[in-house]
Design a protein around this motif. Structure first.
Motif, PDB file in Angstrom:
ATOM      1  N   ALA A 414       4.091  15.188  11.213  1.00  0.00           N
ATOM      2  CA  ALA A 414       3.287  16.208  11.150  1.00  0.00           C
ATOM      3  C   ALA A 414       1.731  15.452  11.674  1.00  0.00           C
ATOM      4  N   ALA A 415       1.821  14.132  10.591  1.00  0.00           N
ATOM      5  CA  ALA A 415       0.526  13.372  11.489  1.00  0.00           C
ATOM      6  C   ALA A 415       0.890  13.030  13.445  1.00  0.00           C
ATOM      7  N   ALA A 416       1.688  13.204  13.682  1.00  0.00           N
ATOM      8  CA  ALA A 416       1.476  13.248  14.976  1.00  0.00           C
ATOM      9  C   ALA A 416       0.701  14.434  15.428  1.00  0.00           C
ATOM     10  N   ARG A 417       1.444  15.837  15.382  1.00  0.00           N
ATOM     11  CA  ARG A 417       0.808  16.481  15.420  1.00  0.00           C
ATOM     12  C   ARG A 417      -0.228  17.250  15.426  1.00  0.00           C
ATOM     13  N   GLU A 418      -1.271  16.493  14.375  1.00  0.00           N
ATOM     14  CA  GLU A 418      -2.761  16.533  14.185  1.00  0.00           C
ATOM     15  C   GLU A 418      -3.222  15.365  15.018  1.00  0.00           C
ATOM     16  N   HIS A 419      -2.418  14.205  15.171  1.00  0.00           N
ATOM     17  CA  HIS A 419      -3.097  13.414  16.543  1.00  0.00           C
ATOM     18  C   HIS A 419      -3.606  13.636  17.508  1.00  0.00           C
ATOM     19  N   LEU A 420      -2.470  14.586  18.236  1.00  0.00           N
ATOM     20  CA  LEU A 420      -2.581  15.273  19.574  1.00  0.00           C
ATOM     21  C   LEU A 420      -2.976  16.158  19.430  1.00  0.00           C
ATOM     22  N   ALA A 421      -3.551  16.987  18.382  1.00  0.00           N
ATOM     23  CA  ALA A 421      -4.660  18.185  18.107  1.00  0.00           C
ATOM     24  C   ALA A 421      -6.035  17.144  18.584  1.00  0.00           C
ATOM     25  N   VAL A 422      -5.998  15.962  17.907  1.00  0.00           N
ATOM     26  CA  VAL A 422      -7.657  15.514  18.690  1.00  0.00           C
ATOM     27  C   VAL A 422      -8.122  14.739  19.596  1.00  0.00           C
ATOM     28  N   GLY A 423      -6.535  14.438  20.658  1.00  0.00           N
ATOM     29  CA  GLY A 423      -7.045  13.611  21.412  1.00  0.00           C
ATOM     30  C   GLY A 423      -6.040  11.864  21.260  1.00  0.00           C
ATOM     31  N   ALA A 424      -5.419  12.052  20.413  1.00  0.00           N
ATOM     32  CA  ALA A 424      -4.739  10.454  20.111  1.00  0.00           C
ATOM     33  C   ALA A 424      -3.226  10.190  20.278  1.00  0.00           C
ATOM     34  N   PRO A 425      -2.802  10.285  21.041  1.00  0.00           N
ATOM     35  CA  PRO A 425      -1.664  10.861  21.669  1.00  0.00           C
ATOM     36  C   PRO A 425      -0.846   9.495  20.946  1.00  0.00           C
ATOM     37  N   GLU A 426      -1.817   8.042  21.626  1.00  0.00           N
ATOM     38  CA  GLU A 426      -1.696   6.484  21.049  1.00  0.00           C
ATOM     39  C   GLU A 426      -1.053   7.080  18.904  1.00  0.00           C
ATOM     40  N   ALA A 427      -1.583   7.532  18.532  1.00  0.00           N
ATOM     41  CA  ALA A 427      -1.830   7.503  17.123  1.00  0.00           C
ATOM     42  C   ALA A 427      -0.506   8.340  16.758  1.00  0.00           C
ATOM     43  N   ALA A 428      -0.173   9.073  17.911  1.00  0.00           N
ATOM     44  CA  ALA A 428       0.727  10.525  17.774  1.00  0.00           C
ATOM     45  C   ALA A 428       2.130   9.165  18.171  1.00  0.00           C
ATOM     46  N   ARG A 429       2.232   8.629  18.985  1.00  0.00           N
ATOM     47  CA  ARG A 429       3.137   7.368  19.523  1.00  0.00           C
ATOM     48  C   ARG A 429       3.605   7.153  18.232  1.00  0.00           C
ATOM     49  N   ARG A 430       2.611   6.693  17.642  1.00  0.00           N
ATOM     50  CA  ARG A 430       3.324   5.082  16.749  1.00  0.00           C
ATOM     51  C   ARG A 430       3.929   6.492  15.151  1.00  0.00           C
ATOM     52  N   CYS A 431       3.433   7.008  15.568  1.00  0.00           N
ATOM     53  CA  CYS A 431       4.215   8.087  13.681  1.00  0.00           C
ATOM     54  C   CYS A 431       5.108   8.214  14.297  1.00  0.00           C
ATOM     55  N   LEU A 432       6.061   9.330  15.517  1.00  0.00           N
ATOM     56  CA  LEU A 432       6.841   9.377  15.520  1.00  0.00           C
ATOM     57  C   LEU A 432       7.850   8.576  16.086  1.00  0.00           C
ATOM     58  N   GLU A 433       7.026   6.966  16.417  1.00  0.00           N
ATOM     59  CA  GLU A 433       8.199   5.849  16.194  1.00  0.00           C
ATOM     60  C   GLU A 433       8.748   5.361  14.940  1.00  0.00           C
ATOM     61  N   ARG A 434       7.760   5.957  14.406  1.00  0.00           N
ATOM     62  CA  ARG A 434       7.649   5.345  12.501  1.00  0.00           C
ATOM     63  C   ARG A 434       9.469   5.932  12.639  1.00  0.00           C
ATOM     64  N   ALA A 435       8.871   7.559  12.657  1.00  0.00           N
ATOM     65  CA  ALA A 435       9.996   8.453  11.952  1.00  0.00           C
ATOM     66  C   ALA A 435      11.155   8.100  12.650  1.00  0.00           C
ATOM     67  N   LEU A 436      11.513   8.217  13.515  1.00  0.00           N
ATOM     68  CA  LEU A 436      13.039   7.475  14.296  1.00  0.00           C
ATOM     69  C   LEU A 436      13.330   6.229  13.794  1.00  0.00           C
ATOM     70  N   ALA A 437      12.283   5.241  13.920  1.00  0.00           N
ATOM     71  CA  ALA A 437      13.226   4.159  12.338  1.00  0.00           C
ATOM     72  C   ALA A 437      13.544   4.358  11.010  1.00  0.00           C
ATOM     73  N   GLU A 438      13.843   5.700  10.501  1.00  0.00           N
ATOM     74  CA  GLU A 438      13.464   6.158   9.605  1.00  0.00           C
ATOM     75  C   GLU A 438      14.811   6.142   9.086  1.00  0.00           C
ATOM     76  N   PRO A 439      15.763   6.425   9.831  1.00  0.00           N
ATOM     77  CA  PRO A 439      15.960   6.831  11.069  1.00  0.00           C
ATOM     78  C   PRO A 439      15.883   8.535  10.065  1.00  0.00           C
ATOM     79  N   PRO A 440      15.692   9.616  11.276  1.00  0.00           N
ATOM     80  CA  PRO A 440      16.040  11.084  10.835  1.00  0.00           C
ATOM     81  C   PRO A 440      17.249  11.572  11.317  1.00  0.00           C
ATOM     82  N   LEU A 441      17.712  12.790  10.629  1.00  0.00           N
ATOM     83  CA  LEU A 441      18.970  13.277  10.462  1.00  0.00           C
ATOM     84  C   LEU A 441      19.899  13.337  11.453  1.00  0.00           C
ATOM     85  N   PRO A 442      20.420  13.103  11.857  1.00  0.00           N
ATOM     86  CA  PRO A 442      20.915  13.321  13.490  1.00  0.00           C
ATOM     87  C   PRO A 442      20.612  14.608  14.029  1.00  0.00           C
ATOM     88  N   GLU A 443      20.606  15.755  13.524  1.00  0.00           N
ATOM     89  CA  GLU A 443      20.180  16.853  13.909  1.00  0.00           C
ATOM     90  C   GLU A 443      19.139  16.849  14.186  1.00  0.00           C
TER      91      GLU A 443
END
Length: 891
Positions: A414-443
């Motif tokens: 959700a944070a990544a979507r907010e960052h992309l919507a305001v023009g901050a793709p680098e911030a979105a990338r950091r959030c999604l990379e952190r989400a991958l590290a959690e890691p997410p459920l397989p599906e």
């Protein structure tokens, strides 16, 4: 006046020693600013290591400006560098919060919806914002505020810890200061991050009178500061020891002298031995010991403040520290008295800050690692509980250890979507990379990878390729329309990374897995689209047959069918098939003469490439009015959406190309130079540079400026090796024409021969899109007249097959140049007739001048001269004038 620090505190503190020249530079800039609202802005940069007095200098500048100018200030923070637009929001929000929404819309105009979300005063539009467009919107917003609040002073402290989005804005804003009545003063250390360093280097390059690097105080200055603080009776040995202990660091000196005042010791030689112990208490472990001496509650409150960073809301700090307002108030008072925190006011909002960034860093580093991590997790909860969104909480969640928490994954998405919507793709990338590290459920994992790939699409094709490939290869993987969309986006990234063959293999492999239907048809359309722009495909005639077999039966009722019709029209145009049929297919791809819903310039499903093909199919088929309408719509759509990067550059370039084809050469040159300027901001050596440079070179040659055209070619490396994608107009043809125009005849002929080979491999060519035949025929007229005649004859066949007035007229003009006597005049007369009916005024002017010279006709020459002047074709006009002035026997 809105202030970011206490002006009275700045003016009442200890005097600044050995900073006279630095303050004088700021004073001169302030005087110039206040003298005239039309004055140019200026930028002052102070660089130096921690404690050398940068913050104190900004305080003095603020004090100088008090009562004379509006002052807004902001400070970067070591723990908040990941928060996009944090510093620029600090800088402007006091003023912005004073505006109603209607007032903000009035001030910012079209930029409100683009810059407003980044500033936190407007809701995002919902689509991914273009970072370059947001940056331009912020520049425009601050520019308008600067005029509204003149004279305006902007102070940015600890810029090395500013977020990247702010630094990119600041670098862009610094370029505009010549046009704005604003003084910007920046204080910074040398940043460790390379991208931050590049931005701050650009800021320093724009500074006047230049960047000032601060030095430590000399022993004499340290003695002066000591006596000014402790009294004139401080003796020399004591003063020398102060300098030896602090190394002349102004911050450490001031803090040490404050400790001396608190201790009640006399500033005499016998007290000098106590200085080192006192100095240790002012920094590092000593500071921490002093903090702990204030009590457990005060320490916990200070830790909470350090976790929150800059502009600390007391209520939020209390919530994080687990205190009620009364407890928190007592702790804050103790920390204020101990010169650890200071209270600040921004607009009508009271906040807290650490007195100095060195103190903030020491307190943050003193928090035990496990406790610090836990407090960041609590801070994320507190921020969310206080009504802030996922993006505000995400900087704290970035610091939390991975723990298989599906809820955290969703928060980061959700944070990544907010960052992309305001023009901050680098911030979105950091959030999604952190989400991958959690890691997410397989599906969920493939969806996160897909979102990560989309987040980097505008900024890093290579990263996009890696993430989308992983999303497609993951088991269980993406399914349905989402998988097809990922394949299409991955193919787009591969093409923009010059991996066209890989893109085609990917599309084909995926299409084979699908049953006939809309999804498969979409992949087939994307396949033909990438093949259609492939300059070196091996079986072009075979591809054209396959495309015709698929597309010619389609009614164009759905977007995949419409796209295939466009691709078929573009392919037919490049091969020189009948222009009326090309236009009929293009028109069938529209809905009531307009782009279909879902096929717009900013719609993500199909991208802009197919619409570029549509516009150019109209361009080279002499339907310039339709092409101009289409490309102008692209510019308007991108500007409205705030896409001022590569998309706008390419749209601007093709608007310029329409002007070039219409014969509006002066306007075309201006548009094309602006397109290249926009493209330069995105990067170097990009596909958009090829098209824009190619069209500009062609335009400059038409204007009679071959040496300027050569400069453009050299600047953008317009020459071998050529890109794997098609360049419009044909790059070989344009480069060949350039070489001939600059006297490189052999090399020019070689380039045109290469163009001939490439065109023949496609099974035919459009003689306007790839005009090599006529140029090569003229170049060979004296040395190989037989080959020249064959080329001219073949060009006429191709032109008549295509059937436009421009193509036939140009082929006739070429044939006339190879003839003599009455045959030549007859051909020129026919060329003039066709070109007069075409929408291409420059080619018409050429034919008039050629005909006038051959026929020695005064009227034709004068008409040609008038046309050439109206087109901005200076070289052609000069040729006509010269013949009029020197020619004899004119009739």
């Amino acid at each position: 006046m809105t202030q970011g620090r206490h002006a009275d505190a700045a003016s009442s503190g200890p005097p600044l020693y050995e900073r006279e020249s630095e303050l004088a530079a700021a004073a001169r800039a302030l005087d110039d600013l206040c003298a005239d609202a039309a004055s140019s802005g200026s930028l002052v940069v102070y660089k130096g290591e921690a404690g050398l007095g940068k913050t104190a200098l900004l305080g003095q500048v603020e004090a100088m400006a008090a009562g004379r100018a509006t002052v807004w200030s902001a400070r970067g923070g070591e723990t908040v560098t990941s928060v996009p637009f944090n510093v620029v929001r600090q800088l402007l929000q006091p003023a912005l919060l004073a505006l109603t929404e209607d007032e903000a819309r009035e001030y910012f105009g079209d930029w409100y919806d683009i810059a407003g979300p980044a500033l936190g005063i407007a809701e995002p539009t919902g689509r991914q914002a273009d970072p370059q467009g947001v940056r331009d919107g912020l520049v425009a917003a601050v520019s308008r505020l600067a005029r509204l609040h003149w004279p305006l002073v902007l102070l940015v402290d600890d810029a090395h810890w500013a977020d990247l989005e702010t630094l990119e804005w600041l670098a862009a804003f610094a370029e505009r200061l010549d046009d704005l009545p604003v003084l910007v003063v920046v204080a910074q250390r040398d940043p460790e991050d390379a991208r931050a360093a590049a931005c701050l280097d650009a800021v320093s390059d724009a500074a006047r009178p230049g960047t000032t690097r601060l030095r430590a105080l000399t022993p004499d200055a340290t003695a002066g500061l000591t006596r000014a603080t402790l009294g004139a009776h401080a003796d020399d040995p004591f003063c020398r020891e102060v300098w030896a202990v602090t190394g002349g660091n102004p911050y450490e000196t001031v803090e040490l002298l404050a400790k001396m005042q608190d201790s009640g010791l006399a500033p005499q030689e016998e007290s000098a031995t106590r200085l080192r112990a006192l100095n240790r208490s002012a920094r590092g472990r000593g500071l921490v010991d002093r903090l702990e001496g204030l009590g457990v509650d005060a320490t916990r409150f200070a830790w909470a403040a350090a976790i929150l960073g800059t502009r600390i809301e007391p209520g939020l700090a209390a919530l994080l520290a687990g205190m009620n307002p009364e407890q928190a108030g007592r702790c804050a008072e103790r920390l204020l008295a101990a010169r650890i925190l200071t209270d600040t006011t921004y607009g009508d909002v009271g906040t807290l800050e650490f007195v100095h960034p060195l103190i903030a860093s020491a307190v943050y580093d003193a928090i035990p690692p496990a406790t610090r991590t836990a407090m960041h997790g609590q801070a994320a909860w507190a921020v969310t509980a206080s009504g802030h969104g996922p993006a505000a909480a995400s900087r704290h969640l970035l610091e939390v250890h991975p723990d298989d928490d599906p809820e955290l994954v969703e928060q980061m998405r959700a944070a990544a979507r907010e960052h992309l919507a305001v023009g901050a793709p680098e911030a979105a990338r950091r959030c999604l990379e952190r989400a991958l590290a959690e890691p997410p459920l397989p599906e969920t994992r493939p969806e996160v990878l897909y979102e990560l790939g989309c987040a980097t699409l505008l900024t890093s094709p290579a990263k996009t390729i890696r993430h989308l490939t992983a999303a497609l290869d993951t088991t269980p993987g993406l399914t349905g329309d989402l998988r097809v969309d990922a394949v299409c986006r991955l193919s787009q990234a591969l093409v923009h990374n010059d991996q066209l063959e890989d893109a085609l293999r990917l599309i084909d492999a995926e299409a084979e897995l699908l049953e006939p239907g809309p999804a498969r048809l979409r992949l087939q359309a994307v396949h033909f689209m990438w093949e259609g722009i492939h300059a070196g495909e091996e079986d072009s005639p075979g591809r054209s047959r396959n495309l015709a077999a698929l597309a010619d039966q389609l009614p164009g009722r759905a977007n995949p069918e419409r796209v295939l019709l466009i691709l078929r029209a573009f392919d037919a145009m490049t091969r020189g098939e009948n222009a009326e049929e090309v236009v009929e297919r293009c028109d069938r791809a529209l809905v009531n003469g307009r782009l279909a819903p879902g096929l717009g310039w900013t719609d993500p499903e199909w991208g802009f490439e197919v619409l570029i093909m549509l516009g150019n199919a109209y361009v080279f088929s002499d339907r310039l009015d339709r092409a101009e309408s289409l490309f102008t719509e692209a510019v308007r759509a991108y500007e409205t959406a705030g896409w001022s990067g590569g998309h706008l550059a390419l749209a601007q370039a093709f608007v310029g190309f329409v002007h070039r084809r219409r014969g509006r050469l002066t306007e075309a040159e201006a548009l094309l130079r602006e397109a290249l300027r926009l493209a330069d901001r995105v990067g170097t050596g990009l596909p958009m540079h090829w098209d824009a440079a190619c069209i500009l070179i062609d335009t400059l040659l038409a204007r009679g400026k071959p040496h300027e055209a050569l400069e453009v070619a050299e600047r953008y490396s317009f020459g071998p090796p050529y890109p794997s994608t098609l360049v419009l107009p044909d790059a070989h043809s344009v480069r060949g024409r350039l070489l001939l125009a600059t006297g490189e005849v052999e090399a020019g002929i070689s380039e045109l021969e290469a163009a001939a080979k490439a065109s023949m491999a496609r099974g035919g060519h459009n003689t306007i899109m790839a005009p090599w035949a006529c140029d090569l025929a003229r170049a060979l007229a004296l040395t190989d007249p037989r080959r020249a005649a064959e080329l001219a004859a073949e060009a006429r066949v191709q032109a008549e097959r295509f059937g436009t007035d421009t193509a036939i007229g140009e082929a006739l003009r070429c044939a006339a140049a190879l003839e003599t006597g009455q045959a030549q005049l007859t051909l020129y007369a026919k060329a003039v007739t066709y070109l007069e009916a075409s929408p291409c005024a420059y080619e018409h002017a050429q034919a008039r001048v050629d005909y006038g010279i051959a026929a020695r006709s005064l009227s034709e020459l004068n008409r040609g001269l008038t046309l050439a002047r109206s087109c901005g074709a200076d070289g052609l006009a000069a040729r006509a004038r010269e013949f009029l002035e020197t020619g004899r026997g004119l009739r």
